[in-house]
Design a protein around this motif. Structure first.
Motif, PDB file in Angstrom:
ATOM      1  N   ARG A 160      -7.452   7.294   7.483  1.00  0.00           N
ATOM      2  CA  ARG A 160      -8.325   7.190   8.650  1.00  0.00           C
ATOM      3  C   ARG A 160      -9.466   8.198   8.477  1.00  0.00           C
ATOM      4  N   PRO A 161     -10.644   7.902   9.026  1.00  0.00           N
ATOM      5  CA  PRO A 161     -11.757   8.855   8.898  1.00  0.00           C
ATOM      6  C   PRO A 161     -11.441  10.180   9.596  1.00  0.00           C
ATOM      7  N   GLY A 162     -11.839  11.264   8.952  1.00  0.00           N
ATOM      8  CA  GLY A 162     -11.713  12.583   9.558  1.00  0.00           C
ATOM      9  C   GLY A 162     -10.300  13.116   9.674  1.00  0.00           C
ATOM     10  N   ARG A 163      -9.348  12.467   9.036  1.00  0.00           N
ATOM     11  CA  ARG A 163      -7.949  12.909   9.104  1.00  0.00           C
ATOM     12  C   ARG A 163      -7.334  12.902   7.716  1.00  0.00           C
ATOM     13  N   ASP A 164      -6.323  13.742   7.528  1.00  0.00           N
ATOM     14  CA  ASP A 164      -5.571  13.706   6.278  1.00  0.00           C
ATOM     15  C   ASP A 164      -4.787  12.408   6.226  1.00  0.00           C
ATOM     16  N   LYS A 165      -4.522  11.931   5.012  1.00  0.00           N
ATOM     17  CA  LYS A 165      -3.714  10.712   4.900  1.00  0.00           C
ATOM     18  C   LYS A 165      -2.309  10.995   5.422  1.00  0.00           C
ATOM     19  N   GLU A 166      -1.717   9.962   5.969  1.00  0.00           N
ATOM     20  CA  GLU A 166      -0.366  10.057   6.510  1.00  0.00           C
ATOM     21  C   GLU A 166       0.568   9.287   5.587  1.00  0.00           C
ATOM     22  N   LEU A 167       1.698   9.889   5.225  1.00  0.00           N
ATOM     23  CA  LEU A 167       2.663   9.268   4.333  1.00  0.00           C
ATOM     24  C   LEU A 167       3.893   8.850   5.128  1.00  0.00           C
ATOM     25  N   LEU A 168       4.247   7.563   5.045  1.00  0.00           N
ATOM     26  CA  LEU A 168       5.421   7.030   5.726  1.00  0.00           C
ATOM     27  C   LEU A 168       6.432   6.540   4.700  1.00  0.00           C
ATOM     28  N   GLU A 169       7.703   6.823   4.942  1.00  0.00           N
ATOM     29  CA  GLU A 169       8.788   6.368   4.077  1.00  0.00           C
ATOM     30  C   GLU A 169       9.400   5.103   4.664  1.00  0.00           C
ATOM     31  N   MET A 170       9.333   4.004   3.961  1.00  0.00           N
ATOM     32  CA  MET A 170       9.933   2.724   4.331  1.00  0.00           C
ATOM     33  C   MET A 170       9.701   2.325   5.793  1.00  0.00           C
ATOM     34  N   PRO A 171       8.472   2.346   6.257  1.00  0.00           N
ATOM     35  CA  PRO A 171       8.249   1.931   7.647  1.00  0.00           C
ATOM     36  C   PRO A 171       8.584   0.452   7.813  1.00  0.00           C
ATOM     37  N   GLN A 172       9.185   0.102   8.924  1.00  0.00           N
ATOM     38  CA  GLN A 172       9.511  -1.295   9.188  1.00  0.00           C
ATOM     39  C   GLN A 172       8.292  -2.050   9.709  1.00  0.00           C
ATOM     40  N   GLU A 177      -3.477  -0.121  15.240  1.00  0.00           N
ATOM     41  CA  GLU A 177      -4.117   0.898  16.070  1.00  0.00           C
ATOM     42  C   GLU A 177      -5.296   0.294  16.832  1.00  0.00           C
ATOM     43  N   GLU A 178      -6.323   1.065  17.082  1.00  0.00           N
ATOM     44  CA  GLU A 178      -7.480   0.543  17.820  1.00  0.00           C
ATOM     45  C   GLU A 178      -8.401  -0.297  16.946  1.00  0.00           C
ATOM     46  N   VAL A 179      -8.219  -0.223  15.627  1.00  0.00           N
ATOM     47  CA  VAL A 179      -9.049  -1.010  14.706  1.00  0.00           C
ATOM     48  C   VAL A 179      -8.667  -2.495  14.779  1.00  0.00           C
ATOM     49  N   LEU A 180      -7.372  -2.764  14.782  1.00  0.00           N
ATOM     50  CA  LEU A 180      -6.830  -4.122  14.866  1.00  0.00           C
ATOM     51  C   LEU A 180      -5.930  -4.165  16.105  1.00  0.00           C
ATOM     52  N   PRO A 181      -6.528  -4.200  17.291  1.00  0.00           N
ATOM     53  CA  PRO A 181      -5.739  -4.045  18.523  1.00  0.00           C
ATOM     54  C   PRO A 181      -4.663  -5.116  18.689  1.00  0.00           C
ATOM     55  N   GLY A 182      -3.442  -4.636  18.911  1.00  0.00           N
ATOM     56  CA  GLY A 182      -2.320  -5.533  19.120  1.00  0.00           C
ATOM     57  C   GLY A 182      -1.673  -6.039  17.839  1.00  0.00           C
ATOM     58  N   PHE A 183      -2.208  -5.671  16.678  1.00  0.00           N
ATOM     59  CA  PHE A 183      -1.639  -6.149  15.419  1.00  0.00           C
ATOM     60  C   PHE A 183      -0.524  -5.229  14.957  1.00  0.00           C
ATOM     61  N   GLU A 184       0.611  -5.816  14.616  1.00  0.00           N
ATOM     62  CA  GLU A 184       1.713  -5.088  14.002  1.00  0.00           C
ATOM     63  C   GLU A 184       2.152  -5.847  12.768  1.00  0.00           C
ATOM     64  N   LEU A 185       2.189  -5.165  11.667  1.00  0.00           N
ATOM     65  CA  LEU A 185       2.597  -5.766  10.411  1.00  0.00           C
ATOM     66  C   LEU A 185       4.066  -5.471  10.168  1.00  0.00           C
ATOM     67  N   ASP A 186       4.870  -6.511  10.004  1.00  0.00           N
ATOM     68  CA  ASP A 186       6.291  -6.371   9.707  1.00  0.00           C
ATOM     69  C   ASP A 186       6.451  -6.145   8.210  1.00  0.00           C
ATOM     70  N   LEU A 187       6.978  -4.981   7.848  1.00  0.00           N
ATOM     71  CA  LEU A 187       7.155  -4.643   6.435  1.00  0.00           C
ATOM     72  C   LEU A 187       8.611  -4.679   5.991  1.00  0.00           C
ATOM     73  N   GLY A 188       9.507  -5.116   6.868  1.00  0.00           N
ATOM     74  CA  GLY A 188      10.925  -5.113   6.525  1.00  0.00           C
ATOM     75  C   GLY A 188      11.226  -5.805   5.204  1.00  0.00           C
ATOM     76  N   PHE A 189      10.575  -6.939   4.943  1.00  0.00           N
ATOM     77  CA  PHE A 189      10.819  -7.690   3.708  1.00  0.00           C
ATOM     78  C   PHE A 189      10.399  -6.908   2.467  1.00  0.00           C
ATOM     79  N   MET A 190       9.465  -5.980   2.628  1.00  0.00           N
ATOM     80  CA  MET A 190       8.917  -5.244   1.484  1.00  0.00           C
ATOM     81  C   MET A 190       9.951  -4.327   0.845  1.00  0.00           C
ATOM     82  N   TRP A 191      10.878  -3.832   1.637  1.00  0.00           N
ATOM     83  CA  TRP A 191      11.828  -2.835   1.138  1.00  0.00           C
ATOM     84  C   TRP A 191      13.155  -3.460   0.709  1.00  0.00           C
ATOM     85  N   GLU A 192      13.312  -4.768   0.909  1.00  0.00           N
ATOM     86  CA  GLU A 192      14.555  -5.436   0.495  1.00  0.00           C
ATOM     87  C   GLU A 192      14.564  -5.604  -1.011  1.00  0.00           C
ATOM     88  N   GLU A 193      15.745  -5.543  -1.591  1.00  0.00           N
ATOM     89  CA  GLU A 193      15.841  -5.741  -3.050  1.00  0.00           C
ATOM     90  C   GLU A 193      16.755  -6.875  -3.356  1.00  0.00           C
TER      91      GLU A 193
END
Length: 193
Positions: A160-172, A177-193
């Protein structure tokens, strides 16, 4: 995807039209151009990365069709950033009112605009530091939100502008945020093996 960088300094200077023509005449390769004029040649991704890209893109497209707030772009869409680089994020989005200020000729080639949102999905042959530098470049050139998704490390870096990068471990999920209001990306499938 394996990338190779050609330093064209003192050899040839490609105009924007010549760079566009080079890309069109070599459809089996993906090209980017750094702000310094280096030509970056990338091979197509493997099927696993391609599948993940389309799955992630589908969620963004469905949200955008519902909200009608902007325009979605895939990894074949190139943009001319304010610093002069030509980049093609794996997934990107531009607010409707910004994109519609571009002329039809500008939209037909590599649009001279930095997307509001960018996402890069690490493939096994990507170098993390190189992709991190691209993410920082997007933010420096006007992107409001960036996600670097790293399936192998099971991590997501948020830019994000003006902020340090944020690191998340296996977020679901990831919030637009306010850039894509109301959007939530489901990442659960990404961490399955």
């Amino acid at each position: 995807m394996t990338a190779h960088t050609l330093n064209l300094e003192s050899v040839v200077e490609l105009s924007d039209d010549q760079f566009y023509l080079l890309c069109r005449r070599n459809p089996d390769l993906r090209f980017e151009r750094s702000a310094q004029g280096d030509l970056i040649i990338m091979s197509p991704t493997g099927s696993e990365t391609g599948n993940r890209n389309i799955e992630l893109g589908a969620d963004l497209v469905i949200w955008n069709r519902r909200t009608k707030l902007g325009y979605c772009f895939d990894s074949d869409s190139g943009f001319k950033l304010p610093n002069g680089a030509n980049r093609a994020p794996d997934l990107s989005w531009i607010r409707k009112e910004r994109y519609e200020t571009l002329s039809k000729p500008e939209r037909k080639k590599f649009a001279p605009i930095c997307p509001d949102f960018v996402m890069e999905l690490m493939s096994p042959s990507d170098e993390l530091r190189v992709v991190q530098a691209k993410m920082a470049e997007y933010i420096e050139n006007g992107a409001k939100l960036g996600w670097l998704i790293n399936p192998e490390a099971k991590q997501v870096e948020i830019y994000r502008p003006g902020r340090d990068k944020e690191l998340l471990e296996m977020p679901q999920t990831l919030s637009g945020e306010e850039v894509l209001p109301g959007f939530e990306l489901d990442l659960g499938f990404m961490w399955e093996e």
